[in-house]
Motif scaffolding. Structure first.
Motif, PDB file in Angstrom:
ATOM      1  N   VAL A   1      78.315  59.745  99.731  1.00  0.00           N
ATOM      2  CA  VAL A   1      78.727  60.308  98.440  1.00  0.00           C
ATOM      3  C   VAL A   1      78.732  59.164  97.435  1.00  0.00           C
ATOM      4  N   ASN A   2      77.974  59.331  96.384  1.00  0.00           N
ATOM      5  CA  ASN A   2      77.933  58.307  95.328  1.00  0.00           C
ATOM      6  C   ASN A   2      78.079  58.936  93.959  1.00  0.00           C
ATOM      7  N   ASN A   3      78.630  58.140  93.073  1.00  0.00           N
ATOM      8  CA  ASN A   3      78.810  58.526  91.681  1.00  0.00           C
ATOM      9  C   ASN A   3      77.450  58.605  90.953  1.00  0.00           C
TER      10      ASN A   3
ATOM     11  N   GLY B   1      80.176  50.700  93.537  1.00  0.00           N
ATOM     12  CA  GLY B   1      80.308  52.117  93.170  1.00  0.00           C
ATOM     13  C   GLY B   1      80.965  52.274  91.809  1.00  0.00           C
ATOM     14  N   ARG B   2      80.344  53.084  90.962  1.00  0.00           N
ATOM     15  CA  ARG B   2      80.831  53.257  89.596  1.00  0.00           C
ATOM     16  C   ARG B   2      81.778  54.443  89.450  1.00  0.00           C
ATOM     17  N   GLY B   3      82.170  55.059  90.582  1.00  0.00           N
ATOM     18  CA  GLY B   3      83.060  56.224  90.515  1.00  0.00           C
ATOM     19  C   GLY B   3      84.522  55.853  90.389  1.00  0.00           C
TER      20      GLY B   3
ATOM     21  N   PRO C   1      93.894  59.359  97.554  1.00  0.00           N
ATOM     22  CA  PRO C   1      94.494  58.501  96.511  1.00  0.00           C
ATOM     23  C   PRO C   1      94.969  59.233  95.250  1.00  0.00           C
TER      24      PRO C   1
ATOM     25  N   LYS D   1      77.879  50.431 101.791  1.00  0.00           N
ATOM     26  CA  LYS D   1      78.213  51.813 102.139  1.00  0.00           C
ATOM     27  C   LYS D   1      76.999  52.499 102.765  1.00  0.00           C
TER      28      LYS D   1
ATOM     29  N   GLY E   1      86.809  65.949  93.002  1.00  0.00           N
ATOM     30  CA  GLY E   1      86.071  64.704  92.810  1.00  0.00           C
ATOM     31  C   GLY E   1      86.349  63.705  93.923  1.00  0.00           C
ATOM     32  N   GLU E   2      87.442  63.894  94.646  1.00  0.00           N
ATOM     33  CA  GLU E   2      87.721  63.028  95.798  1.00  0.00           C
ATOM     34  C   GLU E   2      86.667  63.383  96.857  1.00  0.00           C
ATOM     35  N   GLU E   3      86.009  62.358  97.414  1.00  0.00           N
ATOM     36  CA  GLU E   3      84.766  62.638  98.136  1.00  0.00           C
ATOM     37  C   GLU E   3      84.889  63.620  99.290  1.00  0.00           C
TER      38      GLU E   3
ATOM     39  N   TYR F   1      90.288  68.739  89.606  1.00  0.00           N
ATOM     40  CA  TYR F   1      90.109  67.276  89.644  1.00  0.00           C
ATOM     41  C   TYR F   1      89.999  66.774  91.083  1.00  0.00           C
TER      42      TYR F   1
ATOM     43  N   ASN G   1      78.277  62.641  93.248  1.00  0.00           N
ATOM     44  CA  ASN G   1      79.568  63.085  92.726  1.00  0.00           C
ATOM     45  C   ASN G   1      79.513  63.109  91.195  1.00  0.00           C
TER      46      ASN G   1
ATOM     47  N   ASP H   1      81.556  65.211  89.459  1.00  0.00           N
ATOM     48  CA  ASP H   1      82.705  66.082  89.172  1.00  0.00           C
ATOM     49  C   ASP H   1      83.493  65.599  87.953  1.00  0.00           C
ATOM     50  N   GLU H   2      83.330  64.361  87.636  1.00  0.00           N
ATOM     51  CA  GLU H   2      83.954  63.693  86.474  1.00  0.00           C
ATOM     52  C   GLU H   2      85.039  64.482  85.727  1.00  0.00           C
TER      53      GLU H   2
ATOM     54  N   SER I   1      76.217  55.199  89.776  1.00  0.00           N
ATOM     55  CA  SER I   1      75.765  54.347  90.885  1.00  0.00           C
ATOM     56  C   SER I   1      74.348  54.741  91.271  1.00  0.00           C
TER      57      SER I   1
HETATM   58  C1  FMN Z   1      91.496  62.543  92.881  1.00  0.00           C
HETATM   59  C2  FMN Z   1      90.184  61.818  92.859  1.00  0.00           C
HETATM   60  C3  FMN Z   1      89.189  62.213  91.997  1.00  0.00           C
HETATM   61  C4  FMN Z   1      87.964  61.561  91.993  1.00  0.00           C
HETATM   62  N1  FMN Z   1      87.013  61.974  91.115  1.00  0.00           N
HETATM   63  C5  FMN Z   1      85.800  61.363  91.114  1.00  0.00           C
HETATM   64  C6  FMN Z   1      84.767  61.808  90.242  1.00  0.00           C
HETATM   65  O1  FMN Z   1      84.928  62.746  89.468  1.00  0.00           O
HETATM   66  N2  FMN Z   1      83.577  61.154  90.289  1.00  0.00           N
HETATM   67  C7  FMN Z   1      83.343  60.104  91.161  1.00  0.00           C
HETATM   68  O2  FMN Z   1      82.240  59.578  91.216  1.00  0.00           O
HETATM   69  N3  FMN Z   1      84.318  59.670  91.993  1.00  0.00           N
HETATM   70  C8  FMN Z   1      85.508  60.279  92.001  1.00  0.00           C
HETATM   71  N4  FMN Z   1      86.470  59.863  92.875  1.00  0.00           N
HETATM   72  C9  FMN Z   1      86.125  58.784  93.841  1.00  0.00           C
HETATM   73  C10 FMN Z   1      85.371  59.381  95.050  1.00  0.00           C
HETATM   74  O3  FMN Z   1      86.300  59.754  96.041  1.00  0.00           O
HETATM   75  C11 FMN Z   1      84.385  58.390  95.658  1.00  0.00           C
HETATM   76  O4  FMN Z   1      85.042  57.174  95.885  1.00  0.00           O
HETATM   77  C12 FMN Z   1      83.163  58.129  94.785  1.00  0.00           C
HETATM   78  O5  FMN Z   1      82.502  59.312  94.447  1.00  0.00           O
HETATM   79  C13 FMN Z   1      82.201  57.237  95.544  1.00  0.00           C
HETATM   80  O6  FMN Z   1      81.085  56.926  94.739  1.00  0.00           O
HETATM   81  P1  FMN Z   1      80.747  55.437  94.327  1.00  0.00           P
HETATM   82  O7  FMN Z   1      80.888  54.594  95.564  1.00  0.00           O
HETATM   83  O8  FMN Z   1      79.348  55.507  93.840  1.00  0.00           O
HETATM   84  O9  FMN Z   1      81.726  55.047  93.280  1.00  0.00           O
HETATM   85  C14 FMN Z   1      87.722  60.480  92.872  1.00  0.00           C
HETATM   86  C15 FMN Z   1      88.743  60.066  93.745  1.00  0.00           C
HETATM   87  C16 FMN Z   1      89.958  60.718  93.725  1.00  0.00           C
HETATM   88  C17 FMN Z   1      91.024  60.263  94.662  1.00  0.00           C
END
Ligand code: FMN
Length: 451
Positions: free
Chosen positions: A207-209, A53-55, A402, A64, A172-174, A169, A81, A83-84, A212
Motif C-alpha cells: 500500500v503506497n500513497n 512514503g509520502r502518506g 495510529p 517496503k 486511509g489506514e492501510e 478517515y 492509498n 483516501d486523503e 509516493s
Molecule cells: C487514521 C489514518 C489515516 C490515514 N490516511 C491516509 C491517507 O489518506 N493516505 C495515505 O497515503 N496514508 C494514510 N495513512 C497512512 C497509511 O496507513 C499508510 O502508512 C500509507 O498509505 C503508506 O503509504 P506510503 O508508505 O507511500 O506513505 C493513514 C494512517 C492512519 C492511521
C-alpha cells in the motif's frame, strides 16, 4: 526556484489529457522500465533514490517493496492509498485532478516492479470528480497500449481499478483500507501480519500513497541517484505541501526537501507571508495529527538550528520541542488564532472518525472533545486541563492503529506549549463564552495557487 519533478508541467494547458502528458515526455518511465529494466532493477532504483512514503509515516519505499513476499502461484497487489482525509492535506487530490497520468504512470512502473497484475486506486469516496478523472486516464492509457495485456509488446499484463472509498478517515489506514477494499467495514487489522505478507484477500500487498507512487516516475526517468541528490540527509527528493491557514497564498507547492520553514512561510515563491501582516503564532506542519509548534520553535529548533522542511529537522527535539513532516498538510496560525478552539476542532474530527474498535480511542476521543469544548466555552476548571492531559496519555500507544496517537498528539502538544491559553479560558469564563473567532480555515481554496 526549486526543482519541480511532479508539478513541472502543471501550468501546461491540457496536461490532464493523455495527449499533452505524452507530448511532454509522459510514459517514458513505463517504456524504460518495461523494455530495459527487470522488476528488481526498478526496486533497486527506488531504494537508491531514498524515497520515503509520502502518506505520513515516511517509511522508505524501496525497503517496503523488498519486504513483499513472493510465494509461487499467489497474486501480489499494489494498492494506491488515495483516501486523503487528514484535515489540512489536499495534495493528492491536487495531483489526481490536474496530472492524473502521473499517478497512472507511477502505478504501471510500481506494479511492474512488484510483479502485480491487478492494482487498485482506493480514492476517498467524496472525491467523485477525481474518480471520473482517473477512470478516464486509465481508459486513455489502455487505448494507447500502456495498460491491459502485453503492454508495449513486452508481455507484461496489468489492469488498474479505481475503488471509491468508504467515506471515513479510518479507511486511509492501510489495513482498514484493505478491509474496505474487500467489501467489509473499514476496521484496522491487528499487525503483524503486515500487508507485505498477508494483505488484500490474504495475498502479499504493497500500500503506497499517491505521491509516493507518482514519485517513481522521475526516479526511473532520471535514476535513483539523481533523485537522491535533491534534499538533505534521509530526506531526499521533492515533496508536495498543501499550505493553508493564515497565509497569503494557500495552495499546493512542490518543494525540494531542505527548504527552510521560514522561507516556505514568508517567500513569495511559496506561502507569501502571514495574512494582513500579522505575526506568526503557531504551526501545524504535517496535517492535523502532528504536534503543534509555537512561534519560537517554528523557524529555529530548541538547539538553535534553522528549522528545515525535512523529516529530520521538523522532528528535532522530539515531541518536547519538535513535530513531524507527516503528510505535508501545513497549517499556519496567526496571532488571533485560539489554540484551544483549534484543538477542540481537531478533537471533534477524531472523535467522529474513531472506528470504535479500541476502547481508549473510542471513549477517549469523545471525552477529550467534551473537555475541550467545556474549557473553550468557559465552563472548565484547572483540573480539567490535567484531566485532558491524562486522557491523551492513556490513548497514545494503546490502540490497534495510529488513529489514537493522531488524536492524542495534537492535544498533548497544545497543552505542552499553550497551557496559558487553556488557563486563560478557565480564568475568563465570560469572555470565553462570548468569543467566537480564532478558528483556522484549513480546507483548500477552490483554485489552489501553484507556483
Ligand atoms: C487514521 C489514518 C489515516 C490515514 N490516511 C491516509 C491517507 O489518506 N493516505 C495515505 O497515503 N496514508 C494514510 N495513512 C497512512 C497509511 O496507513 C499508510 O502508512 C500509507 O498509505 C503508506 O503509504 P506510503 O508508505 O507511500 O506513505 C493513514 C494512517 C492512519 C492511521
Amino acid at each position: 526556484m526549486g526543482r519541480k519533478l511532479l508539478l513541472e508541467h502543471i501550468n501546461e494547458p491540457g496536461i490532464n489529457t493523455f495527449a499533452v502528458y505524452r507530448q511532454k515526455g509522459g510514459y517514458r518511465a513505463v517504456e524504460k522500465a518495461l523494455k530495459t529494466m527487470s522488476p528488481d532493477d526498478v526496486v533497486e532504483e527506488v531504494k537508491k533514490s531514498g524515497l520515503r512514503g509520502r502518506g505520513g509515516a515516511g517509511f522508505p519505499t524501496g525497503l517496503k517493496w523488498s519486504f513483499l513476499a513472493k510465494p509461487e502461484g499467489v497474486p501480489r497487489y499494489l494498492v494506491c492509498n488515495a483516501d486523503e482525509s487528514e484535515p489540512g492535506t489536499f495534495k493528492d487530490r491536487y495531483l489526481m485532478t490536474h496530472i492524473p497520468h502521473a499517478l497512472i504512470e507511477g502505478m504501471i512502473v510500481s506494479s511492474y516492479a512488484l510483479g502485480a497484475h491487478t492494482s487498485y486506486i482506493y480514492v476517498r469516496g467524496e472525491m467523485m470528480p477525481q474518480i471520473r478523472i482517473l477512470e478516464q486516464a486509465i481508459a486513455e492509457a489502455k487505448a494507447a497500449g500502456l495498460l491491459g495485456d502485453n503492454i508495449l509488446g513486452t508481455g507484461y499484463n496489468l489492469e488498474i481499478y479505481v475503488q471509491p472509498g468508504g467515506g471515513a478517515y479510518i479507511c486511509g489506514e492501510e489495513t482498514a483500507l484493505l478491509e474496505s477494499l474487500e467489501g467489509k467495514r473499514g476496521n484496522p487489522r491487528i499487525k503483524p501480519p503486515f500487508p507485505a505478507i498477508a494483505g488484500l484477500y490474504g495475498c502479499p500487498t504493497v500500500v503506497n500513497n499517491v505521491e509516493s507512487i507518482a514519485a517513481t516516475v522521475p526516479i526511473i526517468n532520471d535514476g535513483g541517484e539523481e533523485y537522491a541528490k535533491i534534499g538533505i540527509e534521509r530526506s531526499t527528493g521533492t515533496k508536495l505541501i498543501s499550505a493553508s491557514g493564515n497565509i497569503n497564498k494557500p495552495g499546493v507547492y512542490e518543494i525540494e526537501l531542505g527548504v527552510s520553514v521560514e522561507e516556505f512561510i514568508y517567500s513569495d515563491e511559496y506561502c507569501g507571508g502571514i495574512t494582513n501582516g500579522k505575526s506568526l503564532k503557531a504551526l501545524v506542519a504535517g496535517g492535523s495529527s502532528v504536534p503543534i509548534l509555537p512561534a519560537n520553535l517554528i523557524t529555529k529548533t530548541a538547539a538553535g538550528n534553522s528549522r528545515l522542511m525535512t523529516y529530520e529537522s521538523l522532528a528535532e527535539g522530539g515531541f518536547q520541542s519538535g513535530t513531524m513532516l507527516g503528510s505535508g498538510g501545513f497549517i499556519v496560525y496567526d496571532e488571533d488564532q485560539c489554540i484551544v478552539r483549534n484543538t477542540w476542532n481537531f478533537a471533534r474530527f477524531y472523535h467522529h472518525e474513531s472506528c470504535g474498535q479500541c476502547s481508549p480511542c473510542r471513549e477517549g476521543t469523545g471525552w477529550m472533545e467534551k473537555v475541550l469544548h467545556k474549557i473553550e466555552h468557559g465552563h472548565g476548571t484547572m483540573d480539567d486541563i490535567d484531566l485532558l492531559w491524562d486522557i491523551q496519555r492513556k490513548i497514545e500507544g494503546n490502540t490497534i492503529c495510529p488513529l489514537g496517537d493522531a488524536a492524542a498528539w495534537p492535544v498533548a502538544a497544545a497543552i505542552r506549549h499553550f497551557r496559558d491559553e487553556f488557563e486563560w479560558h478557565v480564568l475568563n469564563p465570560q469572555e470565553s463564552q462570548q468569543r467566537n473567532y480564532g478558528l483556522a480555515h484549513y480546507a483548500d481554496p477552490l483554485e489552489p495557487v501553484v507556483q
